[in-house]
Design a protein around this motif. Structure first.
Motif, PDB file in Angstrom:
ATOM      1  N   SER A 192      -0.579   4.220   4.318  1.00 13.70           N
ATOM      2  CA  SER A 192      -2.393   3.095   4.400  1.00 13.70           C
ATOM      3  C   SER A 192      -2.089   2.190   4.907  1.00 13.70           C
ATOM      4  N   ASP A 214      -1.759  -2.694  -5.755  1.00 13.64           N
ATOM      5  CA  ASP A 214      -2.626  -4.181  -5.073  1.00 13.64           C
ATOM      6  C   ASP A 214      -1.443  -5.529  -4.755  1.00 13.64           C
ATOM      7  N   GLY A 252       0.774  -0.915  -0.309  1.00 13.01           N
ATOM      8  CA  GLY A 252      -0.110   0.129   0.213  1.00 13.01           C
ATOM      9  C   GLY A 252       0.924   1.082   0.101  1.00 13.01           C
ATOM     10  N   SER A 308      -9.994   4.366  -3.159  1.00 12.76           N
ATOM     11  CA  SER A 308      -9.741   2.382  -4.170  1.00 12.76           C
ATOM     12  C   SER A 308     -10.671   3.153  -5.919  1.00 12.76           C
ATOM     13  N   ALA A 317      -2.751  -6.059   0.619  1.00 16.81           N
ATOM     14  CA  ALA A 317      -3.063  -4.555   0.390  1.00 16.81           C
ATOM     15  C   ALA A 317      -4.281  -4.483   1.478  1.00 16.81           C
ATOM     16  N   GLN A 318      -4.071  -2.590   1.707  1.00 15.46           N
ATOM     17  CA  GLN A 318      -4.400  -2.089   2.226  1.00 15.46           C
ATOM     18  C   GLN A 318      -4.528  -0.628   2.605  1.00 15.46           C
ATOM     19  N   ARG A 319      -5.937   0.239   2.494  1.00 12.42           N
ATOM     20  CA  ARG A 319      -6.157   1.526   2.615  1.00 12.42           C
ATOM     21  C   ARG A 319      -7.211   1.890   3.626  1.00 12.42           C
ATOM     22  N   LYS A 367       0.337   0.125   6.523  1.00 14.37           N
ATOM     23  CA  LYS A 367       0.648  -1.120   6.832  1.00 14.37           C
ATOM     24  C   LYS A 367       1.419  -1.616   7.952  1.00 14.37           C
TER      25      LYS A 367
END
Length: 550
Positions: A303, A397, A299, A548, A424-426, A305
């Motif tokens: 974000s 991603d 990310g 996203s 994967a993250q936001r 992580k």
């Protein structure tokens, strides 16, 4: 038992471990003690009433005067109404002013929110400024005069100004402070819930003094204003150990200063509190039971992580394993984990640190970030020799992680054998629960949402009414500073590397094959996970579009 070990009250342990909210616990205490409950979040207290209990007394006894009735009754909120020393102090103050007192119980969150009114940012800044004149403290940007700089360093008003800026950022839950020189003024902005907001505008002449004071605290070179510099500050503010990572950058109008706030004493939330859905938590829990391999978080910057990595590390933190981390910077200190800070300026980098770590008999290694070819090769080597490695990578991603690692010269056949999972993250802002209301969404957007829902596997749709779609937003209230949002939630996609996926990666097969395998393992992407959270009323469609791009 835990309360005795930590020398804390049982309720403090319960709220720290997120087993019950502070507000719910206060409601129970209110009923048991038969003392009325008051919610002070967002309540404006008249200054005259507030000051009836001095700030130092209010802070010491965790109580606050919030209202005065026509019958000369002073209403006082307390976190612990059984603190008889506090009651004695209030009664003494009330007697002096010929007042009666009525007591209420308030949660810790409500007290902290109300207590901030003792120190409004604008008022404190104005008070500090009133003691600083342009002629006394207007230090030229390129000044080499040691005497002038010493004035800046020793100036009490400048020191107070910097502390005010830092403390209000912490009170407001900011992650970063931006102090920016402009043509005729200096702007102070706080990043709260991922969004920058202007909090203070100061006269331009004070800028050099503020940046010089921060440089002194961060052990940076005062006379160097033409090159970027980095430093660190550690302060104890309101009983909390706070680290600030400081960066300066030369601009046309002077030096811009950015401070990243790292609350190293903060409690780490669980995966469910971060916002991961139940299915994803099961997948992650299963993946971390494997004795070796690589787990990657991807990310953009900011974000979340690293927070997710720390949360996973706490799940793995047992006495029978040796966990070593290599970080830049260390954002949380976790008991039982060996944490090492890299220092590139002395040659202690991720690569050299990882080589040293492998000689420390580790079971689990956490690497702050995979940045270059050398580190990539060492990570693969570490996992092949029986270690579990957790790290982060900058990709958009989960699928892109493999292409990025290959770009860093990782061999596909090795990559396929070591990577166990990619997340994967936001971070999306959460709808404020105090002003949440249903909103009407344009038909075209609803159509796009329905098209995405049709692709989501049934197991993720439990509890979601797909026939009657409802979306929510925050109207804005005192509790969320009229933003409509309060806090953030993770929007994620979790890719498990199955035997078939390993074969696809090692062969360098087309993307279509990977997508078929993802479909077979009931994979949902960032957009779909975000839509589910919007349908659950946790966030807004507007936020999901922002983070996203549905």
């Amino acid at each position: 038992m835990q309360a005795q070990e930590k020398k804390k009250l049982p309720e403090e342990v319960l709220t720290e471990r997120h087993l019950v909210s502070g507000e719910d616990l206060t409601k129970v205490k209110s009923e048991l003690l038969n003392i009325p409950l008051i919610d002070l979040r967002g309540k404006t207290i008249p200054k005259k009433t507030l000051m009836l209990i001095p700030q130092e007394v209010a802070e010491n006894y965790e109580m606050i005067a919030f209202d005065m009735t026509d019958e000369n009754e002073l209403q006082v909120a307390m976190i612990n109404p059984q603190n008889f020393k506090a009651i004695e102090a209030v009664e003494f103050l009330a007697q002096k002013s010929n007042l009666k007192v009525r007591y209420f119980i308030v949660s810790s969150e409500g007290f902290r929110d109300a207590f901030r009114q003792y120190r409004e940012l604008g008022e404190e800044a104005e008070e500090a400024l009133s003691r600083i004149s342009e002629s006394s403290f207007g230090i030229p940007e390129q000044s080499d005069e040691t005497q002038d700089m010493e004035k800046v360093i020793k100036s009490a008003p400048v020191s107070k100004m910097v502390l005010v800026i830092m403390r209000h950022a912490i009170d407001g839950g900011a992650s970063d402070i931006h102090i920016e020189p402009r043509l005729k003024e200096t702007r102070v902005r706080y990043r709260i819930d991922g969004i920058l907001r202007t909090s203070l505008v100061l006269p331009k002449y004070i800028h050099a003094a503020i940046s010089a004071r921060i440089k002194v605290l961060a052990n940076m070179k005062l006379d160097e204003t033409r090159k970027p510099q980095d430093g660190r500050i550690r302060l104890t503010i309101d009983g909390r150990e706070i680290d600030f990572r400081v960066s300066t950058l030369p601009m046309v109008e002077g030096e811009k200063v950015v401070l990243r706030i790292l609350d190293t004493t903060g409690r780490l939330p669980g995966l469910d509190q971060l916002g991961f859905n139940r299915r994803h938590i099961e997948m992650i829990t299963q993946a971390i039971t494997k004795p070796h391999g690589v787990l990657l978080l991807t990310g953009p910057t900011g974000s979340g992580k690293t927070t997710t990595l720390y949360t996973i590390l706490t799940m793995l933190n047992n006495e029978d394993v040796n966990i070593i981390t290599l970080e830049d910077p260390i954002e949380y200190y976790i008991q039982g984990i060996n944490q090492s800070q890299i220092y590139p300026e002395v040659g202690y980098t991720f690569a050299t640190g990882l080589r040293a770590i492998l000689r420390q008999d580790p079971n689990i290694i956490m690497l702050g970030e995979i940045r270059d070819e050398e580190t990539t090769g060492l990570v693969i080597h570490a996992s092949l020799t029986g270690h579990m490695v957790l790290s982060t990578l900058h990709t958009n991603d989960a699928q892109s992680a493999f292409a990025r690692l290959m770009d860093l010269k990782a061999q596909p056949f090795l990559l396929s054998s070591v990577v166990n999972m990619v997340i994967a993250q936001r971070l999306a802002r959460k709808v404020c629960p105090d002003c949440k209301t249903e909103e009407t969404v344009p038909d075209a957007l609803v159509k796009r949402v329905k098209a995405e829902i049709a692709k989501i596997p049934e197991m993720y749709l439990e509890g979601v009414d797909t026939q009657n779609l409802k979306f929510f937003r925050g109207k804005g209230c005192a509790h969320c500073a009229d933003q409509g949002y309060q806090g953030r939630i993770a929007v994620a996609e979790v890719l498990t590397v199955t035997p078939l996926m390993r074969d696809i990666i090692s062969r360098g097969a087309p993307a279509t094959e990977m997508f078929k395998e993802l479909e077979a393992q009931h994979f949902i992407n960032l957009n779909q996970d975000g839509i589910l959270k919007a349908l659950q009323g946790l966030t807004t469609l507007e936020e999901i579009i922002r983070v996203s791009q549905i």
